[in-house]
Design a protein around this motif. Structure first.
Motif, PDB file in Angstrom:
ATOM      1  N   GLY A  19       0.819  -1.217   0.000  1.00  0.00           N
ATOM      2  CA  GLY A  19       0.000   0.000   0.000  1.00  0.00           C
ATOM      3  C   GLY A  19       0.845   1.256   0.000  1.00  0.00           C
ATOM      4  O   GLY A  19       0.545   2.223  -0.710  1.00  0.00           O
ATOM      5  N   HIS A  20       1.912   1.238   0.789  1.00  0.00           N
ATOM      6  CA  HIS A  20       2.816   2.394   0.841  1.00  0.00           C
ATOM      7  C   HIS A  20       3.445   2.649  -0.532  1.00  0.00           C
ATOM      8  O   HIS A  20       3.508   3.794  -0.990  1.00  0.00           O
ATOM      9  N   ARG A  45     -12.504   5.615  -1.792  1.00  0.00           N
ATOM     10  CA  ARG A  45     -12.382   4.956  -0.476  1.00  0.00           C
ATOM     11  C   ARG A  45     -11.625   3.637  -0.594  1.00  0.00           C
ATOM     12  O   ARG A  45     -10.882   3.264   0.314  1.00  0.00           O
ATOM     13  N   GLN A  46     -11.816   2.935  -1.717  1.00  0.00           N
ATOM     14  CA  GLN A  46     -11.086   1.678  -1.931  1.00  0.00           C
ATOM     15  C   GLN A  46      -9.586   1.951  -2.035  1.00  0.00           C
ATOM     16  O   GLN A  46      -8.775   1.201  -1.496  1.00  0.00           O
ATOM     17  N   ILE A  47      -9.223   3.023  -2.733  1.00  0.00           N
ATOM     18  CA  ILE A  47      -7.808   3.372  -2.876  1.00  0.00           C
ATOM     19  C   ILE A  47      -7.225   3.692  -1.503  1.00  0.00           C
ATOM     20  O   ILE A  47      -6.140   3.221  -1.153  1.00  0.00           O
ATOM     21  N   SER A  48      -7.939   4.457  -0.709  1.00  0.00           N
ATOM     22  CA  SER A  48      -7.478   4.784   0.633  1.00  0.00           C
ATOM     23  C   SER A  48      -7.279   3.525   1.463  1.00  0.00           C
ATOM     24  O   SER A  48      -6.268   3.376   2.164  1.00  0.00           O
ATOM     25  N   ARG A  49      -8.218   2.614   1.395  1.00  0.00           N
ATOM     26  CA  ARG A  49      -8.123   1.367   2.171  1.00  0.00           C
ATOM     27  C   ARG A  49      -6.941   0.518   1.730  1.00  0.00           C
ATOM     28  O   ARG A  49      -6.283  -0.110   2.562  1.00  0.00           O
ATOM     29  N   ILE A  50      -6.672   0.495   0.433  1.00  0.00           N
ATOM     30  CA  ILE A  50      -5.514  -0.260  -0.070  1.00  0.00           C
ATOM     31  C   ILE A  50      -4.226   0.384   0.413  1.00  0.00           C
ATOM     32  O   ILE A  50      -3.317  -0.288   0.902  1.00  0.00           O
ATOM     33  N   GLU A  51      -4.141   1.699   0.272  1.00  0.00           N
ATOM     34  CA  GLU A  51      -2.906   2.405   0.633  1.00  0.00           C
ATOM     35  C   GLU A  51      -2.594   2.331   2.124  1.00  0.00           C
ATOM     36  O   GLU A  51      -1.429   2.361   2.515  1.00  0.00           O
ATOM     37  N   THR A  52      -3.614   2.243   2.959  1.00  0.00           N
ATOM     38  CA  THR A  52      -3.394   2.195   4.403  1.00  0.00           C
ATOM     39  C   THR A  52      -3.445   0.771   4.955  1.00  0.00           C
ATOM     40  O   THR A  52      -3.353   0.582   6.168  1.00  0.00           O
ATOM     41  N   ALA A  53      -3.591  -0.198   4.075  1.00  0.00           N
ATOM     42  CA  ALA A  53      -3.672  -1.614   4.455  1.00  0.00           C
ATOM     43  C   ALA A  53      -4.868  -1.885   5.370  1.00  0.00           C
ATOM     44  O   ALA A  53      -4.863  -2.819   6.154  1.00  0.00           O
TER      45      ALA A  53
END
Length: 94
Positions: A19-20, A45-53
């Protein structure tokens, strides 16, 4: 993941590191999470959830995000891996 222009290939063994790296690739393009979401056909929101694990995406979504960022997702053998090490341990994955 093989990265483009000036980025080295990275090895990922957990979703937080992946994600990072995806966040870094997005920011290198100057994109917001909304920009990437539009390109990948998903919700910001999906992108945010992926990026923050905070979320483990379906493989199809992960591939869409990687493709939108113009990256490749590759499978490479582990260095020095023995046949016994071929089966990942839970701590290698999570």
């Amino acid at each position: 993941m093989t990265c483009g222009a000036g980025m080295d290939a990275s090895i990922f063994r957990n979703v937080k590191t992946l994600g990072h790296q995806l966040r870094q690739a997005r920011k290198a393009k100057g994109w917001s999470q909304g920009d990437l979401a539009r390109q990948a056909g998903t919700d910001p929101r999906q992108i945010s959830r992926i990026e923050t694990a905070a979320h483990e995406p379906k493989l199809s979504l992960l591939l869409a995000v990687v493709a939108a960022l113009e990256l490749d997702l590759g499978l490479v053998p582990r260095r020095g891996a023995s046949p016994q090490a071929a089966r990942p341990r839970p701590e290698d994955i999570f």
